[in-house]
Design a protein around this motif. Structure first.
Motif, PDB file in Angstrom:
ATOM      1  N   PRO A  93       2.189   6.648  -3.910  1.00 28.76           N
ATOM      2  CA  PRO A  93       1.723   7.272  -2.659  1.00 28.76           C
ATOM      3  C   PRO A  93       2.535   8.509  -2.327  1.00 28.76           C
ATOM      4  O   PRO A  93       3.726   8.599  -2.650  1.00 28.76           O
ATOM      5  CB  PRO A  93       1.945   6.172  -1.621  1.00 28.76           C
TER       6      PRO A  93
ATOM      7  N   GLN B  78       0.721   3.280  -9.114  1.00 32.65           N
ATOM      8  CA  GLN B  78       0.519   3.797  -7.757  1.00 32.65           C
ATOM      9  C   GLN B  78       1.738   4.609  -7.361  1.00 32.65           C
ATOM     10  O   GLN B  78       2.879   4.174  -7.568  1.00 32.65           O
ATOM     11  CB  GLN B  78       0.312   2.645  -6.769  1.00 32.65           C
TER      12      GLN B  78
ATOM     13  N   ASP C  99       0.807  -1.223   0.000  1.00 29.89           N
ATOM     14  CA  ASP C  99       0.000   0.000   0.000  1.00 29.89           C
ATOM     15  C   ASP C  99       0.838   1.270   0.000  1.00 29.89           C
ATOM     16  O   ASP C  99       0.331   2.353  -0.339  1.00 29.89           O
ATOM     17  CB  ASP C  99      -0.946   0.010   1.195  1.00 29.89           C
ATOM     18  N   ARG C 100       2.110   1.191   0.373  1.00 28.87           N
ATOM     19  CA  ARG C 100       2.950   2.391   0.386  1.00 28.87           C
ATOM     20  C   ARG C 100       4.053   2.337  -0.668  1.00 28.87           C
ATOM     21  O   ARG C 100       4.935   3.198  -0.692  1.00 28.87           O
ATOM     22  CB  ARG C 100       3.559   2.614   1.760  1.00 28.87           C
TER      23      ARG C 100
END
Length: 308
Positions: free
Chosen positions: A305, A303, A282-283
């Motif tokens: 972040p 993605q 997720d990071r």
């Protein structure tokens, strides 16, 4: 520095979940610590060192030439010397010093990108340094997590302009300007010693940052490489003064089914072997080594972040 062996990951929805410590032929076409030529970060750094040294030497030669220019012209007027290259050297040396400095910045940044692309396909790296990055110094600096101030951005944009236009071609006069004012502005940018010294310092900081990537025990790097089905892959890295990065290429079995999103790849990563990848997912910065709508290879940023 930890490195995982290449692991074969068969997509469980089609072939059953099986893992093997055996890599495939395609593993040899990924960047690694054994890579050579354009795939070895050290070679990009070496090119940068040569360009930087040449730029600084050229600048020093120009400073001496400029200081002696009035006397040289006076000697010409008395007929004691017959030389025709004094004026071209006065105008050409500073332009060349800026051009070489811009290229040095580019070489150092591409050394960092070669490190960031560890375990990614060599074809992806070749494609991206030519087409995705090119001479985009600010974008490359961001890709290797170099902390840019507003002044740094301006400095790198200035060097990019040197590489693309200012230090290579006759001036382009914009609408509403005159040739004389445009040339004077260009000369001011190129001849300014403070401007040159500031950019040298910036390029030096970039070199130092890139040298620290994957070479600092206080922020040890860890790498993973997994094969999907046989012709796809996932490359994973953490630490080393870069954000966590995940790069994947889906297999030929997954593509026709439209299973190309990060979630489709993540769904395959079950079990303890993939715990670290899942922990950072997720990071992580996530990229797809993919295919465009026209069937051409293309890198997609899936993605990114925000830091913090």
């Amino acid at each position: 520095m930890a490195e995982h062996q290449a692991i074969r990951l068969d997509c469980p929805r089609r072939t059953g979940s099986s893992l093997s410590e055996q890599g495939t032929v395609q593993d040899r076409h990924r960047l690694s610590h054994r890579s050579e030529a354009q795939f070895d970060p050290a070679n990009w750094t070496k090119e940068g060192d040569g360009l930087m040294a040449s730029s600084r030497k050229m600048r020093a030669v120009w400073a001496e030439h400029r200081a002696n220019f009035a006397d040289t012209i006076a000697q010409h007027m008395t007929g004691s010397t017959r030389r025709s290259d004094d004026w071209p050297l006065l105008t050409g040396l500073p332009r060349a010093s800026m051009l070489l400095l811009g290229y040095a910045a580019e070489m150092y940044l591409k050394a960092g990108i070669a490190k960031a692309y560890r375990n990614c396909a060599t074809s992806m790296f070749e494609r991206d340094i030519k087409h995705r990055f090119g001479h985009k110094l600010v974008e490359m600096a961001q890709e290797v997590a170099f902390r840019l101030t507003a002044d740094d951005r301006q400095g790198l944009d200035g060097l990019k302009d040197m590489v693309l236009v200012d230090a290579r071609y006759p001036v382009f006069v914009p609408d509403g300007a005159t040739y004389a004012t445009t040339v004077n502005a260009q000369t001011s940018r190129i001849w300014s010693q403070d401007g040159y010294d500031t950019r040298v310092a910036l390029v030096g900081r970039i070199c130092d940052h890139v040298a620290l990537i994957d070479a600092d025990s206080s922020d040890a790097a860890s790498f993973g490489s997994f094969t999907l089905d046989g012709d796809g892959y996932l490359a994973f890295r953490t630490g080393g003064h870069l954000p966590p990065r995940i790069t994947y290429r889906v297999s030929s079995d997954m593509r026709p089914a439209g299973e190309t999103a990060p979630a489709d790849v993540r769904a395959l990563l079950n079990g303890a072997r993939f715990r670290e990848v899942q922990r950072y997912w997720d990071r992580a910065w996530i990229y797809e080594d993919g295919i465009s709508a026209t069937g051409r290879p293309k890198t997609y940023r899936r993605q990114r972040p925000s830091p913090g």
